[in-house]
Design a protein around this motif. Structure first.
Motif, PDB file in Angstrom:
ATOM      1  N   MET A   1     -25.654  21.056 -17.815  1.00 51.19           N
ATOM      2  CA  MET A   1     -23.928  20.910 -19.264  1.00 51.19           C
ATOM      3  C   MET A   1     -23.195  20.178 -19.235  1.00 51.19           C
ATOM      4  SD  MET A   1     -22.887  23.747 -20.549  1.00 51.19           S
ATOM      5  CE  MET A   1     -21.232  23.613 -20.998  1.00 51.19           C
ATOM      6  N   THR A   2     -23.006  19.074 -18.657  1.00 47.76           N
ATOM      7  CA  THR A   2     -22.448  17.523 -18.439  1.00 47.76           C
ATOM      8  C   THR A   2     -22.862  16.494 -19.412  1.00 47.76           C
ATOM      9  OG1 THR A   2     -20.558  18.134 -15.510  1.00 47.76           O
ATOM     10  CG2 THR A   2     -21.050  16.391 -17.139  1.00 47.76           C
ATOM     11  N   LYS A   3     -24.199  17.183 -18.969  1.00 47.63           N
ATOM     12  CA  LYS A   3     -25.047  15.989 -19.838  1.00 47.63           C
ATOM     13  C   LYS A   3     -24.302  16.224 -21.106  1.00 47.63           C
ATOM     14  CE  LYS A   3     -29.708  13.317 -19.423  1.00 47.63           C
ATOM     15  NZ  LYS A   3     -30.391  13.451 -18.541  1.00 47.63           N
ATOM     16  N   SER A   4     -25.102  17.539 -21.411  1.00 48.33           N
ATOM     17  CA  SER A   4     -25.248  17.574 -22.564  1.00 48.33           C
ATOM     18  C   SER A   4     -24.099  18.050 -23.463  1.00 48.33           C
ATOM     19  CB  SER A   4     -25.687  19.390 -22.475  1.00 48.33           C
ATOM     20  OG  SER A   4     -25.972  20.152 -23.621  1.00 48.33           O
ATOM     21  N   LEU A   5     -23.137  17.586 -22.311  1.00 47.32           N
ATOM     22  CA  LEU A   5     -21.512  17.356 -23.885  1.00 47.32           C
ATOM     23  C   LEU A   5     -21.375  15.905 -23.992  1.00 47.32           C
ATOM     24  CD1 LEU A   5     -19.489  18.456 -24.563  1.00 47.32           C
ATOM     25  CD2 LEU A   5     -17.919  17.957 -22.199  1.00 47.32           C
ATOM     26  N   LEU A   6     -22.024  14.990 -22.671  1.00 46.86           N
ATOM     27  CA  LEU A   6     -21.578  13.683 -22.368  1.00 46.86           C
ATOM     28  C   LEU A   6     -22.506  12.985 -23.464  1.00 46.86           C
ATOM     29  CD1 LEU A   6     -20.335  11.155 -21.716  1.00 46.86           C
ATOM     30  CD2 LEU A   6     -22.383  10.591 -20.203  1.00 46.86           C
ATOM     31  N   SER A   7     -23.954  14.043 -23.622  1.00 48.33           N
ATOM     32  CA  SER A   7     -24.725  13.871 -25.064  1.00 48.33           C
ATOM     33  C   SER A   7     -24.355  13.626 -26.602  1.00 48.33           C
ATOM     34  CB  SER A   7     -26.156  14.359 -25.378  1.00 48.33           C
ATOM     35  OG  SER A   7     -26.823  14.250 -26.036  1.00 48.33           O
ATOM     36  N   SER A   8     -23.891  14.942 -26.231  1.00 51.44           N
ATOM     37  CA  SER A   8     -22.878  15.306 -27.819  1.00 51.44           C
ATOM     38  C   SER A   8     -22.128  14.038 -28.516  1.00 51.44           C
ATOM     39  CB  SER A   8     -22.760  16.806 -27.874  1.00 51.44           C
ATOM     40  OG  SER A   8     -23.469  17.677 -27.368  1.00 51.44           O
ATOM     41  N   PHE A   9     -21.648  13.165 -27.773  1.00 52.46           N
ATOM     42  CA  PHE A   9     -19.682  13.380 -27.719  1.00 52.46           C
ATOM     43  C   PHE A   9     -20.836  11.644 -27.824  1.00 52.46           C
ATOM     44  CE2 PHE A   9     -16.777   9.863 -25.875  1.00 52.46           C
ATOM     45  CZ  PHE A   9     -15.800   9.859 -26.719  1.00 52.46           C
ATOM     46  N   VAL A  10     -21.796  11.215 -27.169  1.00 52.60           N
ATOM     47  CA  VAL A  10     -22.125   9.844 -27.592  1.00 52.60           C
ATOM     48  C   VAL A  10     -23.267   9.827 -29.149  1.00 52.60           C
ATOM     49  CG1 VAL A  10     -24.174   8.059 -27.178  1.00 52.60           C
ATOM     50  CG2 VAL A  10     -22.335   9.235 -25.329  1.00 52.60           C
ATOM     51  N   THR A  11     -23.787  10.943 -29.433  1.00 56.53           N
ATOM     52  CA  THR A  11     -24.345  11.010 -30.998  1.00 56.53           C
ATOM     53  C   THR A  11     -23.327  11.316 -32.325  1.00 56.53           C
ATOM     54  OG1 THR A  11     -25.918  12.547 -29.489  1.00 56.53           O
ATOM     55  CG2 THR A  11     -25.272  12.901 -32.251  1.00 56.53           C
ATOM     56  N   GLY A  12     -21.870  12.123 -31.400  1.00 54.62           N
ATOM     57  CA  GLY A  12     -20.973  11.858 -32.413  1.00 54.62           C
ATOM     58  C   GLY A  12     -20.247  10.201 -32.291  1.00 54.62           C
ATOM     59  N   THR A  13     -19.969   9.877 -31.572  1.00 56.51           N
ATOM     60  CA  THR A  13     -19.128   8.585 -31.804  1.00 56.51           C
ATOM     61  C   THR A  13     -20.328   7.448 -32.462  1.00 56.51           C
ATOM     62  OG1 THR A  13     -18.384   8.983 -29.531  1.00 56.51           O
ATOM     63  CG2 THR A  13     -18.553   6.713 -30.419  1.00 56.51           C
ATOM     64  N   ARG A  14     -21.130   7.786 -32.718  1.00 63.63           N
ATOM     65  CA  ARG A  14     -22.773   6.890 -33.019  1.00 63.63           C
ATOM     66  C   ARG A  14     -22.470   7.008 -34.286  1.00 63.63           C
ATOM     67  NH1 ARG A  14     -27.515   7.243 -28.784  1.00 63.63           N
ATOM     68  NH2 ARG A  14     -26.934   5.148 -27.438  1.00 63.63           N
ATOM     69  N   ALA A  15     -22.226   8.638 -35.373  1.00 66.60           N
ATOM     70  CA  ALA A  15     -22.285   9.004 -36.256  1.00 66.60           C
ATOM     71  C   ALA A  15     -20.765   8.796 -37.640  1.00 66.60           C
ATOM     72  CB  ALA A  15     -22.396  10.075 -36.936  1.00 66.60           C
ATOM     73  N   LEU A  16     -19.461   8.148 -36.419  1.00 67.84           N
ATOM     74  CA  LEU A  16     -19.053   8.115 -36.223  1.00 67.84           C
ATOM     75  C   LEU A  16     -19.259   7.012 -37.347  1.00 67.84           C
ATOM     76  CD1 LEU A  16     -15.386   8.771 -37.718  1.00 67.84           C
ATOM     77  CD2 LEU A  16     -14.886   8.700 -35.014  1.00 67.84           C
ATOM     78  N   LEU A  17     -18.929   5.691 -36.001  1.00 63.22           N
ATOM     79  CA  LEU A  17     -19.450   4.613 -35.964  1.00 63.22           C
ATOM     80  C   LEU A  17     -20.314   4.275 -37.719  1.00 63.22           C
ATOM     81  CD1 LEU A  17     -19.555   3.337 -32.923  1.00 63.22           C
ATOM     82  CD2 LEU A  17     -18.160   3.075 -33.778  1.00 63.22           C
ATOM     83  N   VAL A  18     -21.556   4.646 -37.141  1.00 64.82           N
ATOM     84  CA  VAL A  18     -22.610   4.729 -38.736  1.00 64.82           C
ATOM     85  C   VAL A  18     -21.690   4.811 -40.333  1.00 64.82           C
ATOM     86  CG1 VAL A  18     -24.387   5.458 -40.081  1.00 64.82           C
ATOM     87  CG2 VAL A  18     -24.278   5.315 -37.282  1.00 64.82           C
ATOM     88  N   ALA A  19     -20.534   5.534 -40.281  1.00 67.47           N
ATOM     89  CA  ALA A  19     -20.317   5.965 -41.564  1.00 67.47           C
ATOM     90  C   ALA A  19     -18.810   4.960 -41.507  1.00 67.47           C
ATOM     91  CB  ALA A  19     -19.139   8.149 -40.975  1.00 67.47           C
ATOM     92  N   GLN A  20     -18.055   4.701 -40.879  1.00 70.98           N
ATOM     93  CA  GLN A  20     -16.989   4.040 -40.711  1.00 70.98           C
ATOM     94  C   GLN A  20     -17.941   2.520 -41.723  1.00 70.98           C
ATOM     95  OE1 GLN A  20     -15.604   3.344 -36.986  1.00 70.98           O
ATOM     96  NE2 GLN A  20     -13.418   5.484 -37.349  1.00 70.98           N
ATOM     97  N   LEU A  21     -18.801   2.313 -40.744  1.00 70.75           N
ATOM     98  CA  LEU A  21     -19.963   0.899 -41.023  1.00 70.75           C
ATOM     99  C   LEU A  21     -20.038   1.361 -42.736  1.00 70.75           C
ATOM    100  CD1 LEU A  21     -21.356  -1.983 -40.972  1.00 70.75           C
ATOM    101  CD2 LEU A  21     -22.979  -0.955 -39.934  1.00 70.75           C
ATOM    102  N   ILE A  22     -20.367   2.232 -43.170  1.00 66.66           N
ATOM    103  CA  ILE A  22     -20.773   2.693 -44.465  1.00 66.66           C
ATOM    104  C   ILE A  22     -19.622   2.433 -45.249  1.00 66.66           C
ATOM    105  CG2 ILE A  22     -21.912   4.000 -45.601  1.00 66.66           C
ATOM    106  CD1 ILE A  22     -24.030   5.093 -44.055  1.00 66.66           C
ATOM    107  N   ALA A  23     -18.976   2.501 -45.187  1.00 62.43           N
ATOM    108  CA  ALA A  23     -17.286   2.546 -45.814  1.00 62.43           C
ATOM    109  C   ALA A  23     -17.111   1.535 -45.802  1.00 62.43           C
ATOM    110  CB  ALA A  23     -15.915   3.879 -44.387  1.00 62.43           C
ATOM    111  N   CYS A  24     -16.669   0.651 -44.734  1.00 64.64           N
ATOM    112  CA  CYS A  24     -16.676  -0.684 -44.916  1.00 64.64           C
ATOM    113  C   CYS A  24     -16.858  -1.643 -45.593  1.00 64.64           C
ATOM    114  CB  CYS A  24     -16.461  -1.722 -43.386  1.00 64.64           C
ATOM    115  SG  CYS A  24     -15.279  -0.801 -42.019  1.00 64.64           S
TER     116      CYS A  24
END
Length: 251
Positions: A1-24
């Motif tokens: 459960m904890t590992k799945s939550l951490l994996s979702s957080f990392v995936t969401g963070t990566r997606a947000l960084l990629v979106a910010q990079l594309i916007a920049c």
């Protein structure tokens, strides 16, 4: 459960960084494209202004008074040749000879101390108090005198300087503080309006403006306008007297 939550957080963070990079990247590309378009528009504007000046000069040479227009202002990188003539021989409207007191005062006002330098960087621009009209010949003095009387007021003092025959400076106007661009253009526009009222076509055409560093007698409160030459007045008409008729002798 904890590992799945951490994996979702990392995936969401990566997606947000990629979106910010594309916007920049998109913002940088848009800024570059905007800069290129702006530079192209500025170049087109400068070419159009040069063409307008050429057309107005041609109209003035033909005696046609050009319509009102906005003055052209440019920053000059030239040396001593860019500065107008000295006030040593300048005359006030209505004066025949001699150097005016204002000219002598302006000549000695070029010294600056540290306080003046700091004020020129942080403080407001000083008002333009001295306007010098540079004419090409003594024959142009009368026309310049009429305009100078209308141009000067309680705050603006006008002087007229007759240039020497060897002085081939181009026509235009110069101010000696970068903050005076708007004030100088307003006075020059008023000069053009007065020239149109006096029916002086050659002085109604648009003039190029130049920003020069203040030095010596060229202080921040001075504006110099170098005028084109006026055509010589037309010769007086020749009045032909009818030939005398001799009556035949009476018989």
């Amino acid at each position: 459960m904890t590992k799945s939550l951490l994996s979702s957080f990392v995936t969401g963070t990566r997606a947000l960084l990629v979106a910010q990079l594309i916007a920049c990247v998109g913002a940088v590309a848009l800024a570059g494209w905007t800069l290129g378009v702006t530079n192209q528009v500025l170049r087109e504007r400068n070419r159009l202004q040069e063409r307008v000046i050429q057309l107005e000069e041609a109209m003035a040479a033909s005696g046609v008074i050009p319509p009102a227009s906005t003055a052209v202002v440019a920053t000059s990188t030239q040396g001593d040749a860019a500065y107008p003539g000295s006030l040593a021989n300048a005359r006030e409207p209505g004066a025949d000879t001699g150097t005016s007191d204002s000219a002598s005062a302006a000549t000695g006002a070029g010294r600056q101390n540290i306080g003046n330098v700091i004020n020129s960087l942080l403080g407001p621009a000083p008002p333009l108090r001295v306007v010098v009209l540079h004419v090409r010949a003594d024959a142009d003095f009368a026309a310049a005198e009429k305009i100078a009387r209308e141009l000067q007021s309680g705050d603006v003092h006008a002087l007229i300087n007759v240039m020497t025959a060897s002085d081939q400076r181009p026509s235009g106007y110069a101010y000696f503080d970068g903050r005076q661009s708007r004030a100088a253009a307003d006075i020059v526009a008023r000069f053009h309006d007065l020239a149109r009222q006096q029916q002086v076509a050659q002085w109604s055409a648009q003039l190029r403006g130049t920003a020069l560093p203040a030095r010596d007698e060229y202080t921040a409160d001075r504006l110099d306008i170098v005028l084109p030459p006026l055509p010589p007045p037309p010769p007086p008409p020749v009045i032909e007297t009818p030939a005398a008729t001799i009556a035949p002798p009476q018989p």
